[in-house]
Design a protein around this motif. Structure first.
Motif, PDB file in Angstrom:
ATOM      1  N   LYS A   1       0.856  -1.183  -0.123  1.00  0.00           N
ATOM      2  CA  LYS A   1       0.082   0.051  -0.028  1.00  0.00           C
ATOM      3  C   LYS A   1       0.777   1.301   0.184  1.00  0.00           C
ATOM      4  O   LYS A   1       1.789   1.213   0.629  1.00  0.00           O
TER       5      LYS A   1
ATOM      6  N   TRP B   1      -8.576   3.925  -5.141  1.00  0.00           N
ATOM      7  CA  TRP B   1      -7.357   3.905  -4.872  1.00  0.00           C
ATOM      8  C   TRP B   1      -7.483   3.727  -3.279  1.00  0.00           C
ATOM      9  O   TRP B   1      -6.859   3.002  -2.534  1.00  0.00           O
TER      10      TRP B   1
ATOM     11  N   HIS C   1      -5.027   2.292  -0.162  1.00  0.00           N
ATOM     12  CA  HIS C   1      -3.929   3.409  -0.369  1.00  0.00           C
ATOM     13  C   HIS C   1      -4.191   4.690   0.135  1.00  0.00           C
ATOM     14  O   HIS C   1      -5.201   5.245   0.556  1.00  0.00           O
TER      15      HIS C   1
ATOM     16  N   THR D   1       1.944   2.841   4.842  1.00  0.00           N
ATOM     17  CA  THR D   1       1.963   4.109   4.137  1.00  0.00           C
ATOM     18  C   THR D   1       2.260   5.253   5.278  1.00  0.00           C
ATOM     19  O   THR D   1       3.117   4.874   6.225  1.00  0.00           O
TER      20      THR D   1
END
Length: 311
Positions: free
Chosen positions: A48, A70, A75, A299
């Protein structure tokens, strides 16, 4: 995550649409067939990434839906300002606030989540930007380039944009000194952009581009196109192995090329003459190296929280 070093991938979405001046009826391939090339690779490794979009791009309904997808896929969607003014940090405070807020609101409307991360166009930072981000409860900003190489990078970028209205925006910045003297590790600042202790309430985490020292060039994707991939891979692998703090920044120009747009459009994008095939091969090699490193890919928001919780 205590024993395994984290790593994040930051996609600074400098769209082709923006580089061409937002032409009417232009269907930006970077959001579609361009990003599909990236999806194919990151899905292979179940990664991700964090994607920082230009708010104005989301006025296009198809792009809006694409970004929503997305986000739904896990993400992170971050804020890269509304219009991508290269001199954002030098604008008047009302203009800065509008650029950040308009993009913030359309991203929230799109993803049903408030963005928590920001990166300024051309990494052009200022106290006024940081103050607005703190007001909007952003967790982190990663607009700092803690190295002398910022001068070289933007001299090259300015030369590349001679003849474009962006030339004067690129050179209109007042933050040169701040980047050079900034810490190379994550640190907190208040609205005055001064480093502070973590117990202050109104603060934001600054996550500078990873670098060995102020006299070294930070490790980010474009480095390979400028200094050669042998140099990049050597530096990249050392960071993967030795540095706890690490994220990799890349751009749509790293997976699109002149093959993707009509020749009628004049563009100033660097490295746009390199073929898609060559760029995808490079991208695959980099993500393979990340996978082999056994680092945990998270992330940027998760990476920010990792450092916030350590303090």
């Amino acid at each position: 995550m205590n024993k395994i070093k984290p790593i994040s991938i930051s996609l600074n979405f400098d769209s082709i649409n923006e580089s061409l001046g937002f032409p009417k009826k232009f269907n930006d391939p970077s959001y579609f067939k361009g990003f599909d090339r990236v999806i194919k690779i990151i899905n292979k490794y179940n990664i991700k990434i964090s994607i920082y979009v230009i708010g104005k791009d989301l006025e296009n309904k198809e792009i809006f839906a694409r970004v929503r997808d997305w986000s739904s896929a896990g993400h992170e969607i971050g804020n890269h300002s509304w219009s991508h003014y290269h001199n954002l940090g030098s604008l008047e405070i009302n203009e800065i606030n509008n650029e950040i807020l308009k993009s913030h609101e359309i991203i929230q409307n799109c993803t049903k989540k408030e963005p928590k991360g920001f990166i300024a166009p051309s990494l052009n930072i200022s106290k006024k930007i940081i103050s607005k981000l703190i007001e909007l409860n952003y967790i982190y900003d990663h607009s700092i380039f803690p190295s002398f190489a910022l001068f070289l990078l933007y001299f090259k970028d300015a030369i590349n944009h001679i003849g474009s209205k962006r030339f004067f925006r690129i050179i209109d910045r007042k933050d040169w000194k701040y980047h050079f003297f900034a810490s190379k590790k994550p640190y907190f600042v208040d609205e005055s952009l001064k480093e502070i202790k973590t117990d202050k309430e109104d603060k934001i985490l600054i996550m500078p581009l990873p670098t060995k020292s102020k006299f070294h060039i930070p490790i980010w994707y474009t480095l390979g196109f400028v200094f050669g991939w042998k140099y990049f891979y050597n530096s990249f692998e050392k960071f993967l192995t030795n540095n706890e703090y690490f994220y990799l920044l890349f751009h749509p120009a790293d997976f699109t090329s002149s093959q993707d747009i009509s020749k009628k459009y004049k563009n100033y994008l660097q490295r746009f003459n390199i073929s898609v095939e060559e760029k995808i091969k490079i991208l695959e090699n980099i993500f393979l190296a990340i996978s082999k490193s056994k680092r945990k890919c998270i992330t940027m928001e998760e990476l920010a929280n990792y450092y916030i919780n350590k303090n």
